[in-house]
Design a protein around this motif. Structure first.
Motif, PDB file in Angstrom:
ATOM      1  N   VAL A 461       0.828  -1.206   0.000  1.00 13.56           N
ATOM      2  CA  VAL A 461       0.000   0.000   0.000  1.00 13.56           C
ATOM      3  C   VAL A 461       0.860   1.252   0.000  1.00 13.56           C
ATOM      4  O   VAL A 461       0.528   2.256  -0.647  1.00 13.56           O
ATOM      5  CB  VAL A 461      -0.940  -0.026   1.229  1.00 13.56           C
ATOM      6  CG1 VAL A 461      -1.801   1.226   1.257  1.00 13.56           C
ATOM      7  CG2 VAL A 461      -1.812  -1.263   1.206  1.00 13.56           C
ATOM      8  N   GLU A 462       1.978   1.234   0.717  1.00 11.25           N
ATOM      9  CA  GLU A 462       2.834   2.418   0.779  1.00 11.25           C
ATOM     10  C   GLU A 462       3.421   2.739  -0.605  1.00 11.25           C
ATOM     11  O   GLU A 462       3.496   3.912  -1.004  1.00 11.25           O
ATOM     12  CB  GLU A 462       3.958   2.188   1.788  1.00 11.25           C
ATOM     13  CG  GLU A 462       4.802   3.434   2.048  1.00 11.25           C
ATOM     14  CD  GLU A 462       5.866   3.186   3.102  1.00 11.25           C
ATOM     15  OE1 GLU A 462       6.589   4.137   3.444  1.00 11.25           O
ATOM     16  OE2 GLU A 462       5.963   2.047   3.583  1.00 11.25           O
ATOM     17  N   LEU A 463       3.829   1.705  -1.353  1.00 10.13           N
ATOM     18  CA  LEU A 463       4.352   1.934  -2.704  1.00 10.13           C
ATOM     19  C   LEU A 463       3.264   2.475  -3.629  1.00 10.13           C
ATOM     20  O   LEU A 463       3.514   3.386  -4.430  1.00 10.13           O
ATOM     21  CB  LEU A 463       4.932   0.627  -3.261  1.00 10.13           C
ATOM     22  CG  LEU A 463       5.566   0.705  -4.660  1.00 10.13           C
ATOM     23  CD1 LEU A 463       6.706   1.707  -4.681  1.00 10.13           C
ATOM     24  CD2 LEU A 463       6.056  -0.670  -5.094  1.00 10.13           C
ATOM     25  N   ASP A 464       2.052   1.939  -3.518  1.00  9.22           N
ATOM     26  CA  ASP A 464       0.949   2.458  -4.333  1.00  9.22           C
ATOM     27  C   ASP A 464       0.661   3.913  -4.003  1.00  9.22           C
ATOM     28  O   ASP A 464       0.328   4.715  -4.891  1.00  9.22           O
ATOM     29  CB  ASP A 464      -0.304   1.612  -4.101  1.00  9.22           C
ATOM     30  CG  ASP A 464      -0.122   0.178  -4.581  1.00  9.22           C
ATOM     31  OD1 ASP A 464       0.763  -0.048  -5.433  1.00  9.22           O
ATOM     32  OD2 ASP A 464      -0.844  -0.710  -4.095  1.00  9.22           O
ATOM     33  N   SER A 465       0.790   4.282  -2.725  1.00  9.85           N
ATOM     34  CA  SER A 465       0.561   5.671  -2.332  1.00  9.85           C
ATOM     35  C   SER A 465       1.608   6.603  -2.941  1.00  9.85           C
ATOM     36  O   SER A 465       1.278   7.699  -3.418  1.00  9.85           O
ATOM     37  CB  SER A 465       0.573   5.782  -0.801  1.00  9.85           C
ATOM     38  OG  SER A 465       0.445   7.117  -0.388  1.00  9.85           O
ATOM     39  N   ASP A 476       0.271  11.926 -17.076  1.00  7.78           N
ATOM     40  CA  ASP A 476       0.613  11.306 -18.352  1.00  7.78           C
ATOM     41  C   ASP A 476       1.680  10.230 -18.217  1.00  7.78           C
ATOM     42  O   ASP A 476       1.961   9.515 -19.179  1.00  7.78           O
ATOM     43  CB  ASP A 476       1.085  12.375 -19.341  1.00  7.78           C
ATOM     44  CG  ASP A 476       2.267  13.164 -18.795  1.00  7.78           C
ATOM     45  OD1 ASP A 476       2.306  13.366 -17.561  1.00  7.78           O
ATOM     46  OD2 ASP A 476       3.141  13.587 -19.589  1.00  7.78           O
ATOM     47  N   LEU A 477       2.285  10.104 -17.052  1.00  8.33           N
ATOM     48  CA  LEU A 477       3.350   9.109 -16.861  1.00  8.33           C
ATOM     49  C   LEU A 477       2.747   7.758 -16.521  1.00  8.33           C
ATOM     50  O   LEU A 477       1.717   7.658 -15.847  1.00  8.33           O
ATOM     51  CB  LEU A 477       4.300   9.555 -15.746  1.00  8.33           C
ATOM     52  CG  LEU A 477       5.046  10.874 -15.961  1.00  8.33           C
ATOM     53  CD1 LEU A 477       5.940  11.165 -14.774  1.00  8.33           C
ATOM     54  CD2 LEU A 477       5.867  10.839 -17.246  1.00  8.33           C
ATOM     55  N   GLY A 478       3.427   6.705 -16.953  1.00  9.60           N
ATOM     56  CA  GLY A 478       2.999   5.355 -16.621  1.00  9.60           C
ATOM     57  C   GLY A 478       3.521   4.927 -15.263  1.00  9.60           C
ATOM     58  O   GLY A 478       4.548   5.417 -14.770  1.00  9.60           O
ATOM     59  N   ARG A 518       3.214  -0.640 -15.244  1.00 14.91           N
ATOM     60  CA  ARG A 518       3.816  -1.428 -14.164  1.00 14.91           C
ATOM     61  C   ARG A 518       3.547  -2.908 -14.387  1.00 14.91           C
ATOM     62  O   ARG A 518       2.416  -3.312 -14.676  1.00 14.91           O
ATOM     63  CB  ARG A 518       3.224  -0.969 -12.832  1.00 14.91           C
ATOM     64  CG  ARG A 518       3.782  -1.641 -11.608  1.00 14.91           C
ATOM     65  CD  ARG A 518       3.086  -1.066 -10.379  1.00 14.91           C
ATOM     66  NE  ARG A 518       3.517  -1.704  -9.156  1.00 14.91           N
ATOM     67  CZ  ARG A 518       2.980  -1.451  -7.963  1.00 14.91           C
ATOM     68  NH1 ARG A 518       1.999  -0.562  -7.868  1.00 14.91           N
ATOM     69  NH2 ARG A 518       3.414  -2.062  -6.876  1.00 14.91           N
ATOM     70  N   GLN A 519       4.583  -3.708 -14.272  1.00 13.80           N
ATOM     71  CA  GLN A 519       4.468  -5.151 -14.435  1.00 13.80           C
ATOM     72  C   GLN A 519       4.410  -5.801 -13.064  1.00 13.80           C
ATOM     73  O   GLN A 519       5.280  -5.571 -12.216  1.00 13.80           O
ATOM     74  CB  GLN A 519       5.655  -5.708 -15.222  1.00 13.80           C
ATOM     75  CG  GLN A 519       5.754  -5.191 -16.653  1.00 13.80           C
ATOM     76  CD  GLN A 519       6.940  -5.769 -17.386  1.00 13.80           C
ATOM     77  OE1 GLN A 519       7.714  -6.533 -16.800  1.00 13.80           O
ATOM     78  NE2 GLN A 519       7.077  -5.424 -18.660  1.00 13.80           N
TER      79      GLN A 519
END
Length: 749
Positions: A461-465, A476-478, A518-519
């Protein structure tokens, strides 16, 4: 007509009591709305439904109240802020108890996380509006009056400002810089408050050293008591106390770094107290001691070691960054901004600071690894041709000597976090308890040390935040490109955003596709080895053992062909009960004996009572022939008595018998005595008591003789006394009261 500031504005309204018009200043207590703000409590550490519900209800109240406050007009907002004490207590409770970014991430309920984020935003917007003296050209406060309002009403103070920086500094740096800058600009008294607060901050370092059994040179030299224990070290501290010290240090260092990063103008005030020297001395004493205590301790849970190491590494990095901010703001930044004529005092300050910390070899080595001293000296050489080369060479030589005996190369930790294991903390980092801490030592690459970036790997969750923070500003960034940038720059969102906007990305990132998605990486942990349930490692677990007893496996319910005869012949219960009762010798089997066989045991006869077998019956009885005569005196039969002796002797015998019976009655202990006897004894005791008191009462005098026979003088006196005194009790004074009413005309005659 230009609008008036709020402090000069007057409002005309009706008095609710009198109904007349009256004029009040815009900032008046009576304008404040009657609303009570509840105190904040942090989210629960466990997923208890009751605790989660309590937090959600309390946080919803606070969020609704703050949203209502933010929607108020300018004048009513400031009346509520100034005169509502419950609001200030609510905001203070949030600043004290809100989770910090370095706290452990709990597995909170999704609804709890969403509400916490919403509340966090509302609190920040409330403080942001409180620190703004001009909202528009029509709604503003005079700057000087604004400074007095926030200072005299304690809307802001130094502890609150420090908490604001550590809570909201990440992601809101620009807004927070304007906010804190406006507060210090409009009220310069906060600089003096900060100057008075710094001795307390330095005392925090001294307290930590004292808990670890160390002593700093800058601490107050007080005589030590003879009975005081001197054998206290960080290694023999209880685990809970060690955790408290590390958490205390981590909180202090992070708060100081966040404040100086947001408000660099405070560096001059810090340096007045020789903060750089005190910080370096504390680092040299406390950090190696705490690291050694953490590594050598035995842990039942390896996650405790990982958390402690992560916090101490975080504290190390923040202390080095605080030192760098002070050097940069006090010495280097003025040199870059000033002309050649004014840079000499700043150069002298730089040389003086580094000369004072040359003896702290560990601190110099770690600082040089993160911020090379050679680069700063090179900057000074370019800025001034009159630089004292002897002193600079001495400083550089001392830094080089600090690296002697350390098998690591400088400058690799910043660029290669995977190869870094801390400035020098993990050198010879094999724990004494090798097997117990083997898994924990594998985490040292994740929380390597002050110079490692990142300090701990971010995931979930912290990385997603973090990705969402960057994507909100740069949609516009992936996500794949953002993730690569975060990994390169140590998961620092501000640095990533700044480098992308200024086009300063490293070459290998600049070559990537900016719309790269993101893979999702597959979980490297096998499902079989990661499963956990109640049947783990039991006798039928085919994943943990090779041989399983198949005979004990039964599919479905086990059924037996039971018949009536088999049930009747089943004597298992009888045998079990026979064995049980045989221990009490209650149930005995009759064993047939052969003729002539002797009994090797004696049967117990239930009908025989042996209670009185031990008593000697008849041993003390009289053995004479006249046994009956000795027991009862001989009496002549009445028929054989002479005439003169019949009645007299009978009377004497009756008297003797009565005396014997009376004697027996006196000596007999009655269980329930005769009530008549008890009444006679009580009356006798009462008469004796009255006689001792001198009271004499003769009830017979009141009764007197029969009617017509005349009464004695005592009888007449007793009757008169009774008639006069009977009104003192019961209801005998009716005649006197009736006469009184009749005399006043109440009763017709």
């Amino acid at each position: 007509m230009p609008a008036l500031p709020l402090d000069e504005l007057q409002l005309t309204e009706k008095d609710p009591k009198t109904g007349k018009l009256r004029t009040l200043p815009a900032l008046h207590p009576e304008i404040k709305a009657d609303r009570s703000f509840v105190l904040y409590k942090p989210p629960p550490a466990i997923r208890d439904p009751a605790l989660v519900e309590e937090f959600l209800e309390r946080a919803k109240f606070i969020a609704d109240d703050l949203n209502w406050l933010l929607a108020l007009p300018h004048d009513k907002f400031w009346c509520q802020v100034i005169f509502d004490e419950t609001l200030q207590k609510c905001l203070d409770s949030y600043l004290r108890s809100a989770p910090r970014k370095f706290d452990m991430l709990w597995d909170c309920h999704p609804e709890v996380n969403e509400l916490q984020k919403s509340l966090h935003r509302s609190v920040f917007l409330t403080f942001l509006r409180m620190s703004t003296h001009k909202e528009s050209k029509d709604h503003f406060i005079t700057p000087s009056v604004f400074g007095k309002i926030i200072y005299n009403n304690f809307l802001f103070d130094i502890p609150k400002i420090l908490d604001l920086c550590v809570l909201f500094g990440k992601g809101n740096g620009l807004l927070l810089q304007k906010m804190i800058g406006n507060i210090f600009t409009q009220q310069p008294s906060y600089f003096s408050d900060l100057d008075e607060t710094l001795p307390t901050v330095l005392q925090v370092f001294n307290n930590i050293l004292h808990k670890c059994g160390l002593q700093c040179e800058g601490a107050s030299a007080e005589p030590q008591k003879l009975e005081e224990k001197v054998s206290v070290t960080a290694g023999n501290l209880p685990l809970q106390e060690l955790k408290d010290i590390v958490l205390y240090l981590c909180d202090t260092c992070t708060t100081l770094w966040a404040f100086l990063d947001v408000f660099p103008l405070a560096c001059q005030t810090f340096q007045k107290h020789e903060f750089c020297y005190r910080l370096a001395a504390f680092y040299e004493l406390a950090i190696p001691e705490l690291e050694s205590a953490i590594k050598k301790r035995h842990y039942e849970d390896n996650s405790v070691f990982a958390d402690l190491w992560r916090r101490i590494s975080h504290s190390r990095k923040k202390m080095l960054e605080v030192f760098h901010i002070l050097i940069n703001q006090v010495c280097l930044q003025p040199i870059l901004e000033s002309s050649c004529e004014n840079i000499q005092p700043f150069i002298e300050e730089f040389l003086q600071i580094f000369t004072s910390v040359l003896q702290e070899r560990r601190f110099l080595r770690d600082y040089d690894e993160l911020f090379p001293v050679e680069d700063d000296v090179s900057l000074l050489q370019q800025a001034s041709s009159a630089l004292d080369e002897t002193r600079t060479a001495y400083i550089l030589q001392a830094v080089e000597s600090a690296w002697e005996g350390v098998d690591r190369k400088k400058g690799q930790a910043v660029k290669d976090p995977a190869a870094s294991k801390g400035a020098s903390a993990i050198v010879e980092s094999t724990p004494e308890n090798g097997q117990d801490l083997g898994a924990a030592c594998a985490l040292e690459d994740e929380c390597a040390g002050a110079a490692a970036a990142p300090i701990a790997r971010v995931s979930g969750v912290e990385l997603d935040s973090l990705i969402s923070q960057v994507k909100d500003l740069l949609p516009d960034l992936g996500e794949g490109f953002i993730l690569a940038c975060l990994e390169e720059y140590g998961y620092d969102t501000e640095q990533v955003i700044n480098n992308i906007l200024e086009d300063k990305l490293v070459p290998h990132l600049d070559k990537l596709d900016r719309r790269m998605q993101r893979q999702l990486k597959p979980d490297p942990t096998p499902l079989v080895s990661s499963r956990y349930n109640v049947f783990q490692n039991d006798e039928f677990d085919v994943f943990s053992r090779d041989a399983v007893d198949v005979s004990r496996i039964q599919k479905g319910k086990r059924r037996e062909q039971d018949t009536t005869r088999s049930l009747v012949n089943d004597k298992r219960l009888v045998r079990e009960q026979r064995q049980r009762y045989s221990q009490y010798s209650v149930v005995l089997d009759e064993l047939p004996l052969e003729p002539g066989a002797a009994h090797d045991y004696e049967d117990y006869e239930d009908e025989y009572d042996d209670t009185y077998d031990g008593n000697q019956v008849g041993a003390n009885d009289a053995d004479s022939d006249d046994e009956l005569i000795s027991r009862r005196p001989f009496t002549i039969p009445q028929v054989l008595r002479p005439k003169g002796q019949e009645e007299g002797q009978e009377t004497e015998e009756e008297d003797e018998e009565e005396e014997e019976e009376a004697e027996k009655e006196r000596t007999k202990d009655h269980f329930v005595q005769d009530p008549a006897v008890l009444r006679e004894r009580a009356e006798a005791r009462r008469q004796a008591f009255l006689a001792r008191k001198g009271h004499k009462h003769d009830s017979s005098a009141v009764v007197g003789n029969a009617k017509g026979h005349g009464q004695s003088r005592d009888t007449v006196q007793e009757r008169r006394r009774k008639e006069a005194n009977k009104s003192t009790r019961a209801n005998h004074n009716r005649r006197a009261m009736a006469d009184r009413k009749r005399s006043k005309g109440m009763i017709p005659s």
